[in-house]
Design a protein around this motif. Structure first.
Motif, PDB file in Angstrom:
ATOM      1  N   VAL A   1      -3.774   9.132   3.534  1.00  0.00           N
ATOM      2  CA  VAL A   1      -4.464   8.411   2.467  1.00  0.00           C
ATOM      3  C   VAL A   1      -3.724   7.094   2.233  1.00  0.00           C
ATOM      4  O   VAL A   1      -2.503   7.080   2.087  1.00  0.00           O
ATOM      5  N   ILE A   2      -4.460   5.990   2.232  1.00  0.00           N
ATOM      6  CA  ILE A   2      -3.897   4.664   2.016  1.00  0.00           C
ATOM      7  C   ILE A   2      -4.464   4.131   0.707  1.00  0.00           C
ATOM      8  O   ILE A   2      -5.681   4.063   0.534  1.00  0.00           O
ATOM      9  N   GLU A   3      -3.567   3.761  -0.222  1.00  0.00           N
ATOM     10  CA  GLU A   3      -4.011   3.243  -1.511  1.00  0.00           C
ATOM     11  C   GLU A   3      -3.273   1.952  -1.813  1.00  0.00           C
ATOM     12  O   GLU A   3      -2.049   1.892  -1.646  1.00  0.00           O
ATOM     13  N   PRO A   4      -3.986   0.914  -2.249  1.00  0.00           N
ATOM     14  CA  PRO A   4      -3.297  -0.315  -2.633  1.00  0.00           C
ATOM     15  C   PRO A   4      -2.407  -0.043  -3.845  1.00  0.00           C
ATOM     16  O   PRO A   4      -2.791   0.679  -4.762  1.00  0.00           O
ATOM     17  N   GLU A   5      -1.197  -0.590  -3.814  1.00  0.00           N
ATOM     18  CA  GLU A   5      -0.267  -0.428  -4.933  1.00  0.00           C
ATOM     19  C   GLU A   5      -0.464  -1.605  -5.868  1.00  0.00           C
ATOM     20  O   GLU A   5      -0.290  -2.749  -5.484  1.00  0.00           O
TER      21      GLU A   5
ATOM     22  N   VAL B   1       0.842  -1.188   0.000  1.00  0.00           N
ATOM     23  CA  VAL B   1       0.000   0.000   0.000  1.00  0.00           C
ATOM     24  C   VAL B   1       0.877   1.238   0.000  1.00  0.00           C
ATOM     25  O   VAL B   1       1.993   1.233   0.507  1.00  0.00           O
ATOM     26  N   GLU B   2       0.372   2.280  -0.608  1.00  0.00           N
ATOM     27  CA  GLU B   2       1.037   3.575  -0.581  1.00  0.00           C
ATOM     28  C   GLU B   2       0.315   4.422   0.457  1.00  0.00           C
ATOM     29  O   GLU B   2      -0.912   4.470   0.483  1.00  0.00           O
TER      30      GLU B   2
END
Length: 94
Positions: free
Chosen positions: A38-42, A28-29
């Motif tokens: 903000v957490i976003e799957p890479e 995750v980024e």
């Protein structure tokens, strides 16, 4: 409501993980945006490799500036891995 533990970890609620497709081992980024985390799957392997190469180069350039003795065991393990990778790249470049 989730809590941050002493190591800065947060458990994402199951329904959020499911909606975002985050499973065990998912990279995750995490970044700050407008004062929020903000957490976003890479999902881009090339970006993951580029990010790791940048981290390795930065660690090699600043290895003497790190307060190694103040790091916890997990952080020391990561630093050691990055340093070994940087050393092997320096050796292969010669």
């Amino acid at each position: 409501m989730s809590k941050v533990d002493s190591k800065g970890r947060i458990v994402l609620p199951q329904n959020v993980r499911r909606r975002l497709g985050i499973t065990p081992g998912t990279e995750v980024e995490i970044h700050e945006e407008d004062g929020k985390a903000v957490i976003e799957p890479e999902d881009n392997p090339d970006q993951i490799i580029t990010d790791l190469e940048t981290i390795i180069e930065d660690a090699a350039a600043h290895r003497d500036q790190t307060e190694y003795d103040e790091l916890d065991a997990e952080a020391k393990r990561h630093v050691n891995i990055i340093r070994r990778q940087a050393d092997s790249e320096e050796t292969s470049d010669e």
